[in-house]
Every structure is written in structure tokens, then in C-alpha cells.
Scaffold this motif. Structure first.
Motif, mmCIF file in Angstrom:
data_model
loop_
_atom_site.group_PDB
_atom_site.id
_atom_site.type_symbol
_atom_site.label_atom_id
_atom_site.label_comp_id
_atom_site.label_asym_id
_atom_site.label_seq_id
_atom_site.Cartn_x
_atom_site.Cartn_y
_atom_site.Cartn_z
ATOM 1 N N THR A 38 0.457 4.296 -2.620
ATOM 2 C CA THR A 38 0.308 5.682 -2.187
ATOM 3 C C THR A 38 1.213 6.605 -2.998
ATOM 4 O O THR A 38 0.788 7.673 -3.464
ATOM 5 N N TRP A 47 0.830 -1.204 0.000
ATOM 6 C CA TRP A 47 0.000 0.000 0.000
ATOM 7 C C TRP A 47 0.861 1.251 0.000
ATOM 8 O O TRP A 47 0.459 2.314 -0.522
ATOM 9 N N GLN A 48 2.060 1.159 0.565
ATOM 10 C CA GLN A 48 2.959 2.313 0.554
ATOM 11 C C GLN A 48 3.363 2.691 -0.867
ATOM 12 O O GLN A 48 3.411 3.877 -1.224
#
Length: 471
Positions: A204, A200-201
């Protein structure tokens, strides 16, 4: 009126700055090969100063020169397969349909910027050709588009998010044991894609950079009244990048199979069996290494081109774009050999440890990778040079080695905005020069650099340290 005057002056200032930087780059930036060759000489001199003899340096260089041959071919095939897929007739028709969507010059530039970045997440080679054809098609339909702003938008994927996507050289290499040099493998082991691009980083960073880039592309593009169009520059997109229509069927019995889809379909069927088997055994993420990634794109290319002759014509057209990869990557392998055997790697690890903490190391590594990218314009080759000391330092500081791979990926793309090496395939399709795109690319770089460095630093705090995986 006063507001219009201020906007005109600001636009003039940005344009003058872009032109000045572009002209300076064109005058003073040599070919990317020169950067790699100079790096070899500098590393050799440093090794000499550290006590290595000329004979030992030469042996280190020559012994390791061919170490990256498998990886070199894998990178070359990323370009070839990306070109083959993007230049196929079905994809060309899709691009033509997409080109009907934008209606204004500013909207056209932002539209190209978005698709440049979106396609670069699939393959950086595919993105360059896809964007070039999209620019050509849009230029037929939307009048008054600045060809420099749209060309820079077409290259935007390579200066922003490509290395955060599926063709990430560093992430794919670290997930492919056979491609990792043994000395590097002893430090890091393998690092799964689920720890790098499928986090998810990483998502992002992708979303933030796409939104930022499209916004900059939109607001910085000149309107119809101030644009410098392709026609003004004497560029005829109508004759560039067209599909070969000269011959559609066999004229002699020996050519029958070249113009029949039978062989392509049989090859795709056989290849599909392999792909399905690998995915069923390992799962889709574990199956995505460099070899399988290129293999899947190759099968897609065979299917989309339908006949062997169409496929072979496309491959032949892609070959000129791989020359830099073929000649430069062995130099990076030689640098790696000198670096590891001279003890310079240990010195660099000590240096990073002396100036870094667990908190600051991702930021420092990002700055370093971005600066070095000006001199070594190669995502995969440069990673081979940097990885030993960056990952060793990360291990000592208990910083996630997987996240350092992503720090590298996000940061090393930044200097692509000013270094013309990766522009070459796009420049060939558009018939323009690097200096034409550099002004708007540098404008993007001014915004991207601080955002990327802040993101890699903040998101590092959410990534736990994971011990190396061997075997």
C-alpha cells in the motif's frame, strides 16, 4: 491571460525556493563522512557525561569498530552488483527502447520518475545506474527537457520507496542472523521478510508513494519553453556512461579466456545449482537474505556481461561508488558499541516510552528516523544505531517490531532528498552536481513527509505484535 500570469508567478516562486534551498545545501552541507564522524564525537561526549571514562569510551569504540565488516561488504556488493547489471549490454538496449516511449518534456520527467522508483524496488544500486542511462537516452530523443527536473526524477527511488523493496538494508539485515549484532539479536531475534516487505501494508505504501511522486514530477516539470536543458548547462550526455567499445576480442593467447563466455557460463551454472537448492529447501522468501540477494544479482551480472573482461570492466567502474560505504560503516559500528555500553541505549528507550503510547509510537519513530537521517545518511548503518532502542521500545509498548522496521524504511528515505550521499553514483553518470537536483528533490520531500508519516501511523493499527523469533 490572468490565469497564465498566476501560473507563471507560482512556478517562479517554486523555482526560487528550490534554487535557494539548493544553494544553501551546497554551501552548508559537508560530506556525508563528516556527519558520521561528528556523530561519533557527540555520542562519545554524551557517554562521557553519563559517567563513562575516556578509556572506556575508546575501548568501546575500537572493540566494536569492525563488527559490521560482513554487513559493510554486503552493502558494497549491493552497489557493485546493481551497477554491473544496469550497465550490461542487454539492459542498456532495453533502456534505449524504453527511452523511445515519452514524447513530451513533462512526460519524460514523469517516465523517469516511475522507472527510478520501480527499479529501486529491485536494487537501489541498480536504480541509480539504470536511471542515469535512461536519462541520457531520453535526452537524445526528447528536446526541451529540464535536466534538473529529470535528474531529480532519476534519484526519486532513493528518496521514496527503495527501502520498501528487495534491497532494503534494514529488512535484509533483520532476516539475516549472521549480520545482526549479538546485542541487537537478543532484543529482536530474526524478523522474516514476510513480516516486513512482503505485506499488503508495505505494498500500500509503495503504490501511494509511486502515484504521488509521478504526479508531482509531472506537474512540477517546466515545459519546453521554460526548461533549462543539459545543452544550456554545457552537459554532454553523449560522452557520459557509454559502454566500453575499445576492445572486443583477445589480441594475445593469454587473453583468450577473458574474451570467451566459457568461464562466465560455468560460474553461472554452478551458482544456479546453489540458488535452486536454497529456494527448494527454504522457499523464495526465506531464501532472500543479504548474501543470497547479492549472490543472485552477481550471477545475473555474469550472465548479462557474457565475458569475464566485460564483467571486470563493469566492476572496476562501480568501485568508486562504494568508498563512502567502506569508510563510514565501521564508524556506525563504533557508535553502536559506545551506545550499548554507556547505558545511553537504555536512556533512549526510557525517553521513547515516556513520550509514546502504543498508538503514537510508529509516528514518533518515523519523525525521529527522518530527522536523524539528515546526519547519518545510511540506511543500513543508521539502522544499527537506531534499532536497539526503537525495537526495545516497540517491544515494551506491544507494537509490531516488524512494522517498526518498515516505519524506519519509509521514514529514513525522506532525508535522502536533501542529503547528497546516495546521489553520488547518479551524479557520476550524469556529470551534474547535487545542487542541480536538490530543488526538485526538496519539492518532493515537502509532499512526501506528511504522507509517509500518516501512512506508517494508520497502517500500524493493522499490524499485530509478534514475539521475537530466536534460533
Amino acid at each position: 491571460m490572468k490565469k497564465d500570469k498566476v501560473n507563471t508567478e507560482q512556478e517562479g516562486l517554486l523555482a526560487r525556493m528550490g534554487f535557494s534551498l539548493a544553494n544553501w545545501s551546497e554551501r552548508w552541507f559537508p560530506d556525508a563522512y563528516i556527519f558520521a564522524a561528528v556523530a561519533v564525537v557527540l555520542i562519545a561526549i554524551i557517554a562521557l557525561l553519563m559517567g563513562r571514562t575516556p578509556v572506556e569510551i575508546g575501548v568501546d569504540f575500537g572493540t566494536h569498530y569492525w563488527d559490521l565488516i560482513p554487513f559493510t561488504m554486503q552493502m558494497a556488493f549491493i552497489i557493485i552488483t546493481g551497477y554491473v547489471v544496469a550497465s550490461s549490454r542487454p539492459v542498456h538496449k532495453l533502456i534505449a527502447k524504453l527511452s523511445e516511449i515519452p514524447k513530451s518534456p513533462k512526460g519524460a520527467v514523469a517516465f523517469v520518475a516511475f522507472f527510478s522508483m520501480a527499479t529501486s524496488l529491485l536494487s537501489w544500486g541498480f536504480s541509480l545506474i539504470f536511471s542515469g542511462i535512461l536519462i541520457k537516452e531520453i535526452s537524445k530523443r526528447v528536446k526541451g527537457v529540464d535536466y534538473r527536473a529529470m535528474g531529480a526524477a532519476g534519484f526519486l527511488g532513493l528518496g521514496s520507496v527503495w527501502a520498501l523493496g528487495l534491497s532494503s538494508s534494514a529488512a535484509l539485515l533483520m532476516a539475516t542472523k549472521a549480520s545482526i549484532p549479538p546485542a541487537l539479536y537478543e532484543i529482536s531475534g530474526t524478523i522474516s521478510m514476510s513480516e516486513t516487505i512482503f505485506t499488503w501494508q508495505n505494498l500500500t505504501m509503495i503504490v501511494v508513494l509511486i502515484v504521488l511522486s509521478v504526479w508531482i514530477a509531472f506537474v512540477s516539470a517546466p515545459g519546453k519553453d521554460k526548461a533549462k536543458t543539459a545543452e544550456m548547462a554545457g552537459i554532454d550526455y553523449g560522452r557520459i556512461g557509454n559502454l566500453d567499445e575499445t576492445k572486443k576480442k583477445a589480441e594475445r593467447p593469454g587473453e583468450w579466456l577473458e574474451y570467451s563466455p566459457i568461464l562466465n557460463l560455468l560460474l553461472v551454472a554452478i551458482g544456479s545449482v546453489y540458488i535452486i537448492n536454497v529456494i527448494s529447501k527454504t522457499g523464495p522468501i526465506a531464501a532472500l537474505n543479504l548474501n543470497n540477494y547479492n549472490f543472485m544479482l552477481l550471477m545475473i551480472g555474469l550472465l548479462l556481461h557474457w565475458t569475464p573482461r566485460n564483467f571486470l570492466n563493469s566492476v572496476a567502474n562501480s568501485v568508486p561508488a562504494i568508498g563512502g560505504v567502506l569508510i563510514q560503516f565501521p564508524l556506525y559500528a563504533g557508535i553502536f558499541g559506545i551506545l550499548m555500553n554507556s547505558g545511553l541505549n537504555d536512556k533512549l528507550v526510557e525517553f521513547f516510552l515516556s513520550i509514546s503510547t502504543e498508538n503514537s509510537f510508529p509516528f514518533i519513530a518515523g519523525v525521529y528516523s527522518a530527522i536523524l537521517g539528515l546526519f547519518l545518511p545510511s540506511g543500513g548503518g543508521k539502522w544499527i544505531v537506531e534499532a536497539p532502542y526503537l525495537l526495545e521500545a516497540a517491544k515494551e509498548l506491544n507494537v509490531s517490531m516488524a512494522w517498526i522496521v518498515q516505519v524506519y524504511n519509509a521514514s529514513e528515505a525522506l532525508p535522502n532528498m536533501v542529503n547528497p550521499f546516495f546521489m553520488l553514483p547518479l551524479l557520476g553518470v550524469l556529470g551534474v552536481k547535487a545542487k542541480d537536483l536538490a530543488g526538485y528533490s526538496i519539492l518532493q520531500l515537502i509532499f512526501h513527509a506528511p504522507v509517509v508519516l500518516i501512512l506508517v501511523w494508520l497502517l500500524a493499527k493493522t499490524m499485530p505484535y509478534v514475539a521475537p523469533v530466536f534460533g
